[in-house]
Structures are given as C-alpha cells and as structure tokens.
Design a protein around this motif. Structure first.
Motif, PDB file in Angstrom:
ATOM      1  N   SER A 284       0.811  -1.221   0.000  1.00  0.00           N
ATOM      2  CA  SER A 284       0.000   0.000   0.000  1.00  0.00           C
ATOM      3  C   SER A 284       0.843   1.269   0.000  1.00  0.00           C
ATOM      4  CB  SER A 284      -0.936   0.006   1.212  1.00  0.00           C
ATOM      5  OG  SER A 284      -0.196  -0.089   2.422  1.00  0.00           O
ATOM      6  N   ASN A 285       2.108   1.194   0.435  1.00  0.00           N
ATOM      7  CA  ASN A 285       2.982   2.370   0.452  1.00  0.00           C
ATOM      8  C   ASN A 285       3.867   2.467  -0.786  1.00  0.00           C
ATOM      9  OD1 ASN A 285       2.014   3.252   2.888  1.00  0.00           O
ATOM     10  ND2 ASN A 285       3.655   2.335   4.105  1.00  0.00           N
ATOM     11  N   PHE A 286       3.555   1.690  -1.790  1.00  0.00           N
ATOM     12  CA  PHE A 286       4.352   1.690  -3.018  1.00  0.00           C
ATOM     13  C   PHE A 286       4.332   3.065  -3.681  1.00  0.00           C
ATOM     14  CE2 PHE A 286       4.359   0.723  -7.715  1.00  0.00           C
ATOM     15  CZ  PHE A 286       5.716   0.469  -7.802  1.00  0.00           C
ATOM     16  N   GLN A 287       5.503   3.568  -4.025  1.00  0.00           N
ATOM     17  CA  GLN A 287       5.637   4.867  -4.682  1.00  0.00           C
ATOM     18  C   GLN A 287       5.751   4.657  -6.194  1.00  0.00           C
ATOM     19  OE1 GLN A 287       5.833   7.854  -2.753  1.00  0.00           O
ATOM     20  NE2 GLN A 287       5.295   6.466  -1.085  1.00  0.00           N
ATOM     21  N   ARG A 288       4.937   5.362  -6.967  1.00  0.00           N
ATOM     22  CA  ARG A 288       5.012   5.204  -8.416  1.00  0.00           C
ATOM     23  C   ARG A 288       4.846   6.554  -9.103  1.00  0.00           C
ATOM     24  NH1 ARG A 288      -0.089   2.439  -7.348  1.00  0.00           N
ATOM     25  NH2 ARG A 288      -1.855   3.758  -7.928  1.00  0.00           N
TER      26      ARG A 288
ATOM     27  N   LEU B 222       8.795 -11.897  -0.413  1.00  0.00           N
ATOM     28  CA  LEU B 222       9.694 -11.102   0.415  1.00  0.00           C
ATOM     29  C   LEU B 222      10.081  -9.869  -0.383  1.00  0.00           C
ATOM     30  CD1 LEU B 222      11.967 -13.848   2.035  1.00  0.00           C
ATOM     31  CD2 LEU B 222       9.677 -13.060   2.675  1.00  0.00           C
ATOM     32  N   ALA B 223       9.498  -8.725   0.000  1.00  0.00           N
ATOM     33  CA  ALA B 223       9.692  -7.479  -0.734  1.00  0.00           C
ATOM     34  C   ALA B 223      10.874  -6.713  -0.148  1.00  0.00           C
ATOM     35  CB  ALA B 223       8.422  -6.631  -0.668  1.00  0.00           C
ATOM     36  N   LEU B 224      11.961  -6.638  -0.897  1.00  0.00           N
ATOM     37  CA  LEU B 224      13.133  -5.889  -0.457  1.00  0.00           C
ATOM     38  C   LEU B 224      12.796  -4.400  -0.438  1.00  0.00           C
ATOM     39  CD1 LEU B 224      15.783  -7.731  -2.674  1.00  0.00           C
ATOM     40  CD2 LEU B 224      15.177  -8.242  -0.306  1.00  0.00           C
ATOM     41  N   SER B 225      13.185  -3.710   0.636  1.00  0.00           N
ATOM     42  CA  SER B 225      12.801  -2.308   0.782  1.00  0.00           C
ATOM     43  C   SER B 225      13.965  -1.481   1.324  1.00  0.00           C
ATOM     44  CB  SER B 225      11.606  -2.199   1.735  1.00  0.00           C
ATOM     45  OG  SER B 225      11.299  -0.850   2.028  1.00  0.00           O
ATOM     46  N   PHE B 226      14.007  -0.193   0.914  1.00  0.00           N
ATOM     47  CA  PHE B 226      15.027   0.723   1.426  1.00  0.00           C
ATOM     48  C   PHE B 226      14.930   0.895   2.943  1.00  0.00           C
ATOM     49  CE2 PHE B 226      14.705   2.514  -2.991  1.00  0.00           C
ATOM     50  CZ  PHE B 226      16.014   2.264  -3.361  1.00  0.00           C
ATOM     51  N   ASP B 227      13.718   0.763   3.491  1.00  0.00           N
ATOM     52  CA  ASP B 227      13.530   0.945   4.928  1.00  0.00           C
ATOM     53  C   ASP B 227      12.402   0.056   5.423  1.00  0.00           C
ATOM     54  OD1 ASP B 227      11.370   2.266   3.820  1.00  0.00           O
ATOM     55  OD2 ASP B 227      11.959   4.261   4.511  1.00  0.00           O
ATOM     56  N   LYS B 228      12.227   0.015   6.737  1.00  0.00           N
ATOM     57  CA  LYS B 228      11.240  -0.869   7.338  1.00  0.00           C
ATOM     58  C   LYS B 228       9.826  -0.380   7.031  1.00  0.00           C
ATOM     59  CE  LYS B 228      10.077  -3.079  11.755  1.00  0.00           C
ATOM     60  NZ  LYS B 228      10.224  -4.434  11.205  1.00  0.00           N
ATOM     61  N   GLN B 229       8.969  -1.305   6.632  1.00  0.00           N
ATOM     62  CA  GLN B 229       7.563  -1.019   6.362  1.00  0.00           C
ATOM     63  C   GLN B 229       6.739  -2.156   6.963  1.00  0.00           C
ATOM     64  OE1 GLN B 229       6.336   1.658   4.496  1.00  0.00           O
ATOM     65  NE2 GLN B 229       8.363   2.506   4.103  1.00  0.00           N
ATOM     66  N   ALA B 230       5.470  -1.925   7.173  1.00  0.00           N
ATOM     67  CA  ALA B 230       4.604  -2.951   7.739  1.00  0.00           C
ATOM     68  C   ALA B 230       4.394  -4.083   6.735  1.00  0.00           C
ATOM     69  CB  ALA B 230       3.259  -2.340   8.125  1.00  0.00           C
ATOM     70  N   ASP B 231       4.328  -5.325   7.234  1.00  0.00           N
ATOM     71  CA  ASP B 231       3.975  -6.454   6.384  1.00  0.00           C
ATOM     72  C   ASP B 231       2.515  -6.339   5.977  1.00  0.00           C
ATOM     73  OD1 ASP B 231       6.514  -7.509   6.774  1.00  0.00           O
ATOM     74  OD2 ASP B 231       5.891  -8.762   8.469  1.00  0.00           O
ATOM     75  N   GLU B 232       2.163  -6.976   4.857  1.00  0.00           N
ATOM     76  CA  GLU B 232       0.767  -7.000   4.413  1.00  0.00           C
ATOM     77  C   GLU B 232       0.399  -8.444   4.062  1.00  0.00           C
ATOM     78  OE1 GLU B 232      -0.126  -4.016   1.477  1.00  0.00           O
ATOM     79  OE2 GLU B 232       0.194  -2.399   2.930  1.00  0.00           O
ATOM     80  N   PRO B 233       0.012  -9.217   5.084  1.00  0.00           N
ATOM     81  CA  PRO B 233      -0.278 -10.638   4.892  1.00  0.00           C
ATOM     82  C   PRO B 233      -1.342 -10.915   3.834  1.00  0.00           C
ATOM     83  CG  PRO B 233      -0.135 -10.099   7.231  1.00  0.00           C
ATOM     84  CD  PRO B 233      -0.140  -8.801   6.482  1.00  0.00           C
ATOM     85  N   SER B 234      -2.309 -10.003   3.664  1.00  0.00           N
ATOM     86  CA  SER B 234      -3.364 -10.234   2.682  1.00  0.00           C
ATOM     87  C   SER B 234      -2.806 -10.311   1.270  1.00  0.00           C
ATOM     88  CB  SER B 234      -4.418  -9.129   2.758  1.00  0.00           C
ATOM     89  OG  SER B 234      -3.852  -7.871   2.408  1.00  0.00           O
TER      90      SER B 234
END
Length: 381
Positions: free
Chosen positions: A142-146, A172-184
């Motif tokens: 949900s926090n994906f930047q585009r 497993l989504a590699l990210s620049f910083d910590k973000q909340a998981d989205e199990p759904s």
C-alpha cells in the motif's frame, strides 16, 4: 535445510541477491543445492556469479527483456513479441524446472524474480514450497511509490511481476527501509540483500563524483556537465572504454567497466550518479554515498525506485544527468540515513531465515490453489 535457487539472469541485481542469501544460508548451516538461472541465446550466466556461487548452476532458457541498442530504452512491445515467439522452448523450460525440483527434492525453492518459477508453479505444481524475493514485490504494498501516468508501463510491470510469483507461500519485498507487512498480499517486507564485499568495506569521504554510465546518452550528458562544471572532479565507468584509465583532463577520467574497482571508487567518492537500479542504490546507501538516480527510459521499475529512494532519503531523482541538482542536494543529505539503513540491513539475517522456516512448516498452506483468483487480479491497479 536444503534450498534450491531460481534466479533471473537479466542484469546483476537478482544474481547478487542470490549470492548474498547463499552467504547467509551457509553461515546458518543450511545447504544451497543449486541454482537454475534464466538465460537467452545472447545472455549466458555471468562470470561474476558462476565464479562465486559454490553450488551447481543450471542455465535454462527464459525470454529476456529487449532494449534499444542505440538508446538503451526498454521496448515493451518487442519484449512481448519475443516472448510469444518463444512459447515452445519456454514450455520445455517449465518442464525442465519442474523435473529439476522433483529430482533435487530441496526443502524449499527460493525464486529471485524468474518468470519460469511462477509459471512452473502455476501450471505444473511442483510439490516443494516456494518463496519469492525481489524489490519488485513492493509494487503490491500500500505504500508503493510510483510515477504519475505511465499506465501502460505500470500494468505491464505488475503483470510481469505477478507471473513470477504464482504458487509462492510468501513474497519477500526488499525495501530501502522498514515497512509494515501485508499478509493479505502475502508480503513480508525485508531489508536489501547486499554482498559481503560491500558490508566489509570501510568508506571514506572523497572529493570526487562517481558515475556509472551504461547508456550512450548519459556519456554525452556527463561530458556536457563536465564542461559546465570543470572544477568538479568526476570519474566515470563506461562500457565504451577499453583501457583501465582514460584521462580526459585534470578533473575527468573514464574507466573500463570493472566491478571490483568500481566498488573501491564508490567507497571513496563524495556521491554517485547511476541508473535507478535497486541494487546499486542500496550499495551506495550502505556506504553513505548520496545518489543521483536516473531511471532508464521506459523502465517503470527504475522510475519507481528513484521515487522511493528519494522518499527514503538515499538520494535525489532526476530524468537526466543534472549535476546542478545533485550539487544542490549534497548539503541537505542526512548522514543518519546510512546509519538507519545499516541497522535495517542488519535485521535481514534473522528475517530471511524466519521466512524459510515458515515456508517449510507443514501447516503453512500454498497459495497455488488460488491460481484462478490471482489471474483475475493480474491487471488490477
């Protein structure tokens, strides 16, 4: 635990991530039994991977991306046509992947964004659980930047990304910083996978800018930027240079492409100018080097990386070699960003091992049975 890798052979990002995870698994006492690497007639398994990956490597045909030879722009239409024409050998590759998995019988398959993995699990249903690792899976967060617009490229990118992960227990989504998981969405957010060659480096503060020039147009822009700022010291690694050092004048030197030497320069530079590939930007962030991120034309993923990297504070995005923009950004760069990035990266060892353990737990259910449901969401924005 016995682990089999499936790795997209396009570029170096997914291959270096595979090397990094192999190092983590070895330290933890697990065994990597091999790697299936997607290749084309024009692209074999790179030497840097085959020389450092200790387990057996099996090249398997997989349709690659098509770039314009003159501009290095990604060409989606030609890429699609190429994939359609390759349907028969591609189907043979799927059966080869399935047979290899059933013969090796690993405890888990780790797929680094290789389409062969998702489609094999969609159509041939291997009995071994699979997890997928890539920065691209953050596109479902949900926090994906585009970037604004680019509807066609966004849909093509998400469609291709869906094709890589059918049947996966987790993404497993590699990210620049910590973000909340989205199990759904099956998403677990994890730190970047960086090679030990990077994490072992001791960066210093240099007085020069470093540029990694892969596009012909970027070299022209670099030369123009040098003319406008002749006092700014710059070093550029360029595929068109055949000698180790090609001195233009006192403040500009070109170098032949050399991965090890480039890292040494990165550890000593003041800032880096590069395309917006996730791997290279993360390496710069770990070493505390702000980046001017220039996405390749028509490359939606890199456009997203540049926006997300700017959000995370690792650099500034631009659509060209804008040296003025980089120079004005440097005084604003927060050195604490690198320290936070390193702390986030340090959590990766435990997060990746935990994901593998979850995947091999019997009570965990595969999402392969939801194939038709996922198809209906392929083109969802």
């Amino acid at each position: 635990m016995r682990v089999l890798f499936l790795v997209q052979g396009e570029g170096r990002g997914h291959l270096t991530q595979a090397l990094s995870l192999a190092q983590i698994l070895t330290i933890a006492g697990h065994e990597v039994v091999g790697a299936l690497v997607g290749v084309t007639a024009e692209r074999s398994v790179p030497a840097f991977f085959s020389e450092k990956f200790s387990a057996p490597i099996t090249p398997i045909f997989s349709p690659g991306l098509v770039y314009n030879a003159g501009t290095n722009e990604l060409e989606p239409t030609r890429t699609t046509i190429r994939a359609i024409r390759s349907i028969r050998p591609f189907w043979r590759s799927l059966k080869q992947v399935r047979d290899h998995i059933e013969t090796k019988r690993p405890d888990v398959v780790v797929n680094f964004y290789e389409m062969l993995g998702g489609l094999t699990y969609a159509f041939l249903r291997p009995s071994v659980p699979m997890i997928c690792i890539a920065h691209q899976y953050f596109a479902f967060h949900s926090n994906f930047q585009r970037p604004k617009g680019q509807w066609f490229y966004r849909q093509a990118f998400k469609f291709n990304t869906r094709l890589t992960c059918f049947g996966a227990k987790e993404l497993l989504a590699l990210s620049f910083d910590k973000q909340a998981d989205e199990p759904s969405q099956r998403i677990r957010v994890v730190p970047p996978l960086l090679r030990q060659e990077i994490t072992a480096m001791k960066p210093t503060s240099g007085d020069f800018l470093l540029a990694y020039v892969t596009q012909p147009g970027l070299k022209i822009e670099l030369a123009k930027a040098h003319q406008e700022h002749p006092a700014v010291s710059m070093h550029g690694f360029h595929s068109g240079v055949s000698v180790p050092d090609e001195v233009t004048d006192e403040t500009l030197t070109y170098h032949a492409i050399d991965g090890k030497r480039f890292l040494e320069f990165m550890a000593r530079c003041k800032a880096i100018v590069t395309t917006a590939g996730f791997e290279s930007v993360c390496e710069a962030a770990y070493l505390g080097k702000p980046a001017l991120m220039i996405p390749q034309p028509n490359h939606f993923e890199q456009s997203c990386n540049a926006i997300d990297g700017q959000r995370a504070g690792v650099g500034v995005a631009a659509d060209r070699f804008d040296l003025d923009k980089l120079l004005s950004y440097l005084p604003q760069y927060d050195s604490q960003v690198s320290e936070r990035f390193r702390a986030w990266h340090a959590q990766g060892y435990f997060l990746f091992l935990a994901a593998l353990n979850r995947a091999t737990t019997p009570k965990s259910k595969s999402s392969g049975g939801f194939f038709l449901t996922r198809v209906r969401h392929l083109l969802r924005s």
